[in-house]
Design an enzyme around this catalytic site. Sequence first.
Site, PDB file in Angstrom:
ATOM      1  N   ASN A   1     -74.241  18.720 125.037  1.00 54.19           N
ATOM      2  CA  ASN A   1     -74.007  17.716 126.250  1.00 54.19           C
ATOM      3  C   ASN A   1     -72.992  16.522 125.614  1.00 54.19           C
ATOM      4  O   ASN A   1     -72.497  15.675 126.400  1.00 54.19           O
ATOM      5  CB  ASN A   1     -75.079  17.571 126.575  1.00 54.19           C
ATOM      6  CG  ASN A   1     -75.779  18.625 127.599  1.00 54.19           C
ATOM      7  OD1 ASN A   1     -76.966  18.354 127.588  1.00 54.19           O
ATOM      8  ND2 ASN A   1     -75.232  19.265 128.081  1.00 54.19           N
TER       9      ASN A   1
ATOM     10  N   ASP B   1     -81.395  23.113 134.448  1.00 54.58           N
ATOM     11  CA  ASP B   1     -80.064  23.065 134.722  1.00 54.58           C
ATOM     12  C   ASP B   1     -79.827  22.778 136.067  1.00 54.58           C
ATOM     13  O   ASP B   1     -80.553  23.119 136.891  1.00 54.58           O
ATOM     14  CB  ASP B   1     -79.765  24.558 134.416  1.00 54.58           C
ATOM     15  CG  ASP B   1     -78.281  24.657 134.128  1.00 54.58           C
ATOM     16  OD1 ASP B   1     -77.479  23.535 134.327  1.00 54.58           O
ATOM     17  OD2 ASP B   1     -77.815  25.756 133.831  1.00 54.58           O
TER      18      ASP B   1
HETATM   19  C1  FPP Z   1     -78.278  19.988 133.390  1.00 51.29           C
HETATM   20  O1  FPP Z   1     -77.550  19.813 134.590  1.00 51.29           O
HETATM   21  C2  FPP Z   1     -78.951  18.826 133.100  1.00 51.29           C
HETATM   22  C3  FPP Z   1     -78.815  17.945 132.028  1.00 51.29           C
HETATM   23  C4  FPP Z   1     -77.622  18.224 131.058  1.00 51.29           C
HETATM   24  C5  FPP Z   1     -79.780  16.780 131.901  1.00 51.29           C
HETATM   25  C6  FPP Z   1     -81.263  16.948 132.338  1.00 51.29           C
HETATM   26  C7  FPP Z   1     -81.834  15.748 132.402  1.00 51.29           C
HETATM   27  C8  FPP Z   1     -82.664  14.923 133.286  1.00 51.29           C
HETATM   28  C9  FPP Z   1     -83.052  15.869 134.186  1.00 51.29           C
HETATM   29  C10 FPP Z   1     -82.682  13.567 133.316  1.00 51.29           C
HETATM   30  C11 FPP Z   1     -83.441  12.994 131.990  1.00 51.29           C
HETATM   31  C12 FPP Z   1     -84.506  13.547 131.600  1.00 51.29           C
HETATM   32  C13 FPP Z   1     -85.707  12.825 131.423  1.00 51.29           C
HETATM   33  C14 FPP Z   1     -86.818  13.438 130.799  1.00 51.29           C
HETATM   34  C15 FPP Z   1     -85.791  11.363 131.862  1.00 51.29           C
HETATM   35  P1  FPP Z   1     -76.100  19.966 134.505  1.00 51.29           P
HETATM   36  O2  FPP Z   1     -75.680  18.354 134.840  1.00 51.29           O
HETATM   37  O3  FPP Z   1     -75.464  20.866 133.344  1.00 51.29           O
HETATM   38  O4  FPP Z   1     -75.883  20.685 135.869  1.00 51.29           O
HETATM   39  P2  FPP Z   1     -74.462  21.819 136.449  1.00 51.29           P
HETATM   40  O5  FPP Z   1     -74.625  22.655 135.576  1.00 51.29           O
HETATM   41  O6  FPP Z   1     -74.978  22.044 137.786  1.00 51.29           O
HETATM   42  O7  FPP Z   1     -73.283  20.960 135.969  1.00 51.29           O
END
Ligand code: FPP
Length: 246
Positions: free
Chosen positions: A69, A21
Amino acid sequence: MNPFTAEETLKLPKHVAIIMDGNGRWAQARGKPRLFGHRNGVENVRSVVNTARELGIPYVTLYAFSQENQSRPVAEKSGLMKLLEEFLKLELKSMMKDGIRLRAIGDLDGLPPFAKKAVEETIEQTRGNKDWNLTLALNYGSRQEVISAVKSIIKSNDIKPEAFKWDDFSQHLQTKDLPDPDLIIRTSGEFRLSNFLLLQAAYAEIFVSPLHWPEFNRGAFIGSLKDYVHRERRFGKTHEQIASVT
Ligand code: FPP
């Protein structure tokens, strides 16, 4: 250098599952678009995977995209899917060299066709690898996984209610080939599971880091493992019962 003593090494988790996250907040704090955070998040996936392999932790599962998401802006979703495809294409060679088997949990039909294809091809190509296990949760939701399991049990038409046990149920989950997670790490300081491995986490230890995922580096990962190895996992027993067998 291995930061763990021999005794600590014996207690390292077999399966670490991570809720990655904070990519968006990390990027926004730097005045950058959210996708910049996701790109740096992918770099961090490489670092954590390498550290887990080096320490002999055989299973890592990453929550890369939840069913919830899907409600994100189209541009962010397609950017994430392109990062996923790029990651899989770039990593295939080293996955083959290092014996890494890729699995996925979640409803892959809900991914764009190009991303689904990249995931399925990598799963197929790495199917014979036996040294290490990476699982990506993609368009995943634990409640949806449970509903699918129930449907599959009903269809199997082989239910003896009196004798039905957890093992009979878990065989219908997408995680049937994985051990339950021992440790669930969530970054960005949020204390919730967000529909991730709810049943499999029944006895998991939970570690919440205040760091955003792109900054959850090797040192922070090792810190979470140090914390884990010094916990007492009692699985419902008393301290005395646990102490008498160790
Ligand atoms: C949460 O941060 C993260 C995600 C929804 C996506 C996670 C994906 C990756 C790290 C990249 C893809 C993975 C691979 C294995 C290639 P957020 O966007 O919810 O952050 P926030 O809560 O600060 O908005």
